[in-house]
Write a protein that holds these residues in place. Structure first.
Motif, short mmCIF file in Angstrom:
data_model
loop_
_atom_site.label_atom_id
_atom_site.label_comp_id
_atom_site.label_asym_id
_atom_site.label_seq_id
_atom_site.Cartn_x
_atom_site.Cartn_y
_atom_site.Cartn_z
N MET A 19 3.89 10.36 -0.30
CA MET A 19 4.73 9.29 0.24
C MET A 19 6.12 9.80 0.58
N ASP A 20 6.65 10.75 -0.20
CA ASP A 20 7.94 11.36 0.13
C ASP A 20 7.86 12.07 1.48
N ALA A 40 1.40 2.33 2.61
CA ALA A 40 1.10 2.06 1.19
C ALA A 40 0.04 0.96 1.07
N ARG A 41 0.17 -0.10 1.86
CA ARG A 41 -0.83 -1.18 1.81
C ARG A 41 -2.21 -0.67 2.19
N ASP A 42 -2.26 0.18 3.21
CA ASP A 42 -3.56 0.74 3.62
C ASP A 42 -4.15 1.59 2.49
N PHE A 43 -3.30 2.36 1.83
CA PHE A 43 -3.80 3.22 0.75
C PHE A 43 -4.29 2.40 -0.44
N ARG A 64 -5.93 -0.17 -0.76
CA ARG A 64 -7.26 -0.76 -0.66
C ARG A 64 -8.31 0.18 -1.26
N GLY A 65 -8.87 -0.23 -2.39
CA GLY A 65 -9.96 0.52 -2.99
C GLY A 65 -9.58 1.76 -3.77
N ASN A 66 -8.31 1.93 -4.13
CA ASN A 66 -7.89 3.09 -4.91
C ASN A 66 -7.42 2.66 -6.30
N GLU A 67 -7.46 3.61 -7.24
CA GLU A 67 -7.07 3.32 -8.63
C GLU A 67 -5.59 2.97 -8.72
N GLY A 68 -4.76 3.83 -8.15
CA GLY A 68 -3.33 3.60 -8.20
C GLY A 68 -2.86 2.70 -7.07
N GLU A 69 -1.72 2.07 -7.27
CA GLU A 69 -1.12 1.23 -6.24
C GLU A 69 0.29 1.73 -5.96
N ILE A 70 0.64 1.79 -4.67
CA ILE A 70 1.97 2.22 -4.27
C ILE A 70 2.77 1.01 -3.82
N HIS A 71 3.98 0.89 -4.33
CA HIS A 71 4.87 -0.21 -3.95
C HIS A 71 6.25 0.34 -3.61
N VAL A 72 6.91 -0.32 -2.69
CA VAL A 72 8.31 -0.01 -2.38
C VAL A 72 9.14 -1.14 -2.98
#
Length: 210
Positions: A60-61, A98-101, A103-111
């Motif tokens: 993400m960086d 981040a929203r696309d990622f 979907r269906g992954n263990e971790g969640e990315i938020h800003v």
């Protein structure tokens, strides 16, 4: 030799006492082994969660830095084409990725941000502490630990700060209150100050409400 009249026999023999002692020792050993095993599994789970969070944050960086470097061109498109080009703005682009990622992954990315322009970017209790820590110490590069998410689930958090760069000033710099190209009021932030963070969350426990 027969027991004398009135002499009491021992209730339990030496062999029985030995078996009881061995049983107690085995039980204590089994409990200790179970506790150690549970602790090891938990620690391994935390290490795995941290490794995933660091890898995601690195990615993400890289995305954010690339968009940030090309922000002047994006701003020009926004001014010329308006809403159609809104997705090119750094934070909008990163949040979309981040929203696309998520979907269906263990971790969640938020800003997240201390003073978010959008309600969805508001931090929870753990993220609030992280943002405050970043604001108080400009050398702090990461903040991680276990907290309870807003839906009551024990969660591992890993955050990295995003600081204001020169390209951010057109939207978030001075003068405070002026309308930026996106239609928001500028915050009057200075270059180098904390504007938010990328937060990676991963659930590691059941809901506290269960």
């Amino acid at each position: 030799m027969a027991n004398l009249k009135g002499e009491k026999r021992p209730r339990f023999g030496l062999q029985f006492k030995l078996l009881v002692t061995l049983a107690l020792l085995f039980t204590a050993f089994a409990l200790a082994a179970f506790a150690w095993g549970s602790s090891y599994i938990q620690q391994q789970g935390m290490r795995d969660a941290e490794d995933r969070a660091v890898a995601l944050s690195d990615q993400m960086d890289a995305v954010w830095d690339y968009v940030d470097q090309n922000q002047p061109a994006a701003n020009a498109y926004v001014q010329e084409f308006g809403e159609v080009a809104r997705g090119l703005v750094c934070v909008t682009a990163v949040k979309s990725i981040a929203r696309d990622f998520n979907r269906g992954n263990e971790g969640e990315i938020h800003v997240v941000a201390l003073n978010p322009r959008n309600k969805e970017d508001g931090p929870d209790e753990f993220e609030q502490r992280a943002l405050q820590a970043f604001a108080a110490d400009e050398t702090l590069e990461e903040y991680s630990g276990v907290g309870v998410s807003e839906d009551g689930v024990e969660t591992y958090y890993y955050l990295r700060p995003r600081r204001v760069t020169a390209s951010c000033l057109s939207c978030q710099g001075a003068p405070a209150g002026e309308i930026d190209p996106l239609g928001y009021k500028k915050e009057g932030l200075a270059e180098g100050s904390v504007k938010g963070a990328v937060s990676v969350r991963e659930s590691i426990g059941a809901s506290r409400a269960d």
